[in-house]
Design an enzyme around this catalytic site. Structure first.
Site, PDB file in Angstrom:
ATOM      1  N   HIS A 101      -2.235   5.067  -3.647  1.00 35.54           N
ATOM      2  CA  HIS A 101      -0.927   4.988  -3.010  1.00 35.54           C
ATOM      3  C   HIS A 101      -0.989   4.034  -1.826  1.00 35.54           C
ATOM      4  O   HIS A 101      -2.059   3.511  -1.474  1.00 35.54           O
ATOM      5  CB  HIS A 101      -0.447   6.372  -2.574  1.00 35.54           C
ATOM      6  CG  HIS A 101       0.037   7.228  -3.712  1.00 35.54           C
ATOM      7  ND1 HIS A 101       1.125   6.890  -4.480  1.00 35.54           N
ATOM      8  CD2 HIS A 101      -0.428   8.403  -4.221  1.00 35.54           C
ATOM      9  CE1 HIS A 101       1.320   7.813  -5.413  1.00 35.54           C
ATOM     10  NE2 HIS A 101       0.385   8.737  -5.277  1.00 35.54           N
ATOM     11  N   ASP A 144       3.153  -1.011  -1.057  1.00 31.73           N
ATOM     12  CA  ASP A 144       3.984  -0.700  -2.220  1.00 31.73           C
ATOM     13  C   ASP A 144       5.175  -1.643  -2.349  1.00 31.73           C
ATOM     14  O   ASP A 144       5.412  -2.237  -3.402  1.00 31.73           O
ATOM     15  CB  ASP A 144       4.512   0.733  -2.128  1.00 31.73           C
ATOM     16  CG  ASP A 144       3.483   1.770  -2.534  1.00 31.73           C
ATOM     17  OD1 ASP A 144       2.383   1.380  -2.971  1.00 31.73           O
ATOM     18  OD2 ASP A 144       3.769   2.967  -2.418  1.00 31.73           O
TER      19      ASP A 144
END
Length: 394
Positions: free
Chosen positions: A138, A168
């Site tokens: 992540h 991201d």
């Protein structure tokens, strides 16, 4: 056709955030984006609160302007549906781990045989190669591994987690958009599509390029509060009397001098962020902190409002959305909901003189457009019914 990307058609196999954010940007600019969703595995983005009615605010934003086709890729015959779709589409974007789409029979090599012009973007955490290629990750992981967190934080508390998804979205989403549109331009010249490999770790390392450049030139690792931009100089945030913060970013001498005069400390004008002695930094910052903490945020806003010295209040999200700059730029838009009302969302940041983004609807229910999308590629009513009976589509 007044939307810049109205000629492009996209099949989006991504979920949660990086891929959906990228395709939301493409859809805002006119691309026909069809989400390919699993009927039995809801996208986590649909389940994140808060909800407006029964729709997640995340889903409503990230999937606005898109259509949805519910397709179970694990079912026999699903690959044939994708191959038939791909013949009429320009771009595929997927966010599975490397090799998953190949095992399902819909990887790049399988799809390029039916459409050599296809642009295929694989968006993953660590790219298609390397020892981490199959690892989960992540945003925080990518920033950690890319060295970002080694110099973003404070000496006394260590790394600071970001409130926004730098790797991201800043890396993965905008990296995918950039690469896809570059491939579209190249296809105009060659007539051929290609495979795009976007790793969010790669993009995070690229974002950390200036720190890397300094290391490669000097062999010195940056640390917490050691540089002019990461808290190691007067370029920093300062607490006000009422517990709010001011962002003081006067790097250039003229801005710094204006700031020092505004706080009645002309004696500090020589200690700019780029030139002050490293040993003096903590002392000068401590003196500034004492001054800033004597007044409230509103009082300081009144002082700095007429001055062009690169000082701004640290705003809450509520304040940022209501700021006159946001209002004047039209950064909040009304997006239609199924019941005829509208939901307020952040607008596309892109501005063009000859076209504009359009906001047709919030994210739709999974499979809402299955029949319409399949009918566009000449599936008959009977064929669609057969696919549904066999559990291939919903």
């Amino acid at each position: 056709m007044d939307r810049p990307l109205a000629s492009l058609k996209v099949l989006d196999f991504s979920t949660l955030l990086p891929g959906p954010f990228a395709t939301m940007m493409l859809a805002d600019l006119g691309a026909d984006v069809v989400r390919m969703e699993a009927p039995d595995r809801p996208d986590m983005g649909r389940m994140i609160p808060p909800f407006v009615g029964d729709v997640s605010s995340w889903h409503a934003l990230l999937n606005r302007n898109k259509r949805s086709l519910a397709l179970d890729l694990k079912q026999p015959g699903a690959a044939d549906v994708v191959k038939r779709l791909v013949q009429s589409y320009d771009i595929v974007i997927e966010q599975f781990r490397p090799g998953v789409m190949d095992r399902l029979g819909v990887g790049y090599e399988a799809l390029r045989t039916v459409n050599p012009r296809l642009i295929y973007c694989a968006l993953t955490g660590y790219g298609q190669t390397g020892p981490h290629r199959d690892w989960a990750g992540h945003d925080l992981n990518f920033m950690a591994l890319a060295g970002m967190l080694s110099h973003t934080g404070r000496k006394d508390s260590g790394p600071a987690g970001m409130g926004v998804q730098v790797a991201d979205v800043g890396g993965g989403s905008f990296g995918a958009i950039t690469a896809i549109l570059a491939a579209v331009i190249q296809r105009q010249l060659t007539g051929q599509g290609q495979f795009i490999d976007i790793g969010m770790f790669d993009m995070a390392l690229a974002w950390n390029g200036l720190a890397a450049a300094e290391f490669l030139a000097s062999d010195a690792n940056p640390g917490y509060e050691t540089g002019p931009l990461n808290g190691g100089s007067v370029y920093d945030t300062y607490r006000t009397k009422d517990g709010r913060y001011l962002a003081v970013a006067g790097l250039e001498p003229k801005f710094w001098q204006g700031f020092c005069r505004a706080i009645d400390r002309p004696d500090l004008e020589g200690f700019t962020a780029m030139s002050m002695d490293g040993q003096m930094q903590p002392n000068v910052k401590a003196e500034i902190a004492v001054v800033i903490e004597q007044r409230s945020l509103v009082e300081w806003q009144t002082v700095f409002a007429p001055l062009d010295v690169c000082v701004e209040a640290v705003l809450t999200i509520e304040e940022a959305l209501a700021h006159p700059q946001s209002v004047e730029r039209g950064l909040i838009v009304e997006v239609p909901q199924p019941d005829g009302t509208c939901q307020r969302q952040v607008a596309s940041p892109f501005r063009f003189s000859g076209s504009q983004a359009q906001y047709r609807h919030i994210g739709v229910e999974a499979g809402q457009d299955t029949d319409a999308v399949l009918a566009e590629i000449d599936y008959s009513v009977e064929e669609i019914a057969s696919l549904r009976e066999r559990g291939i589509v919903r």
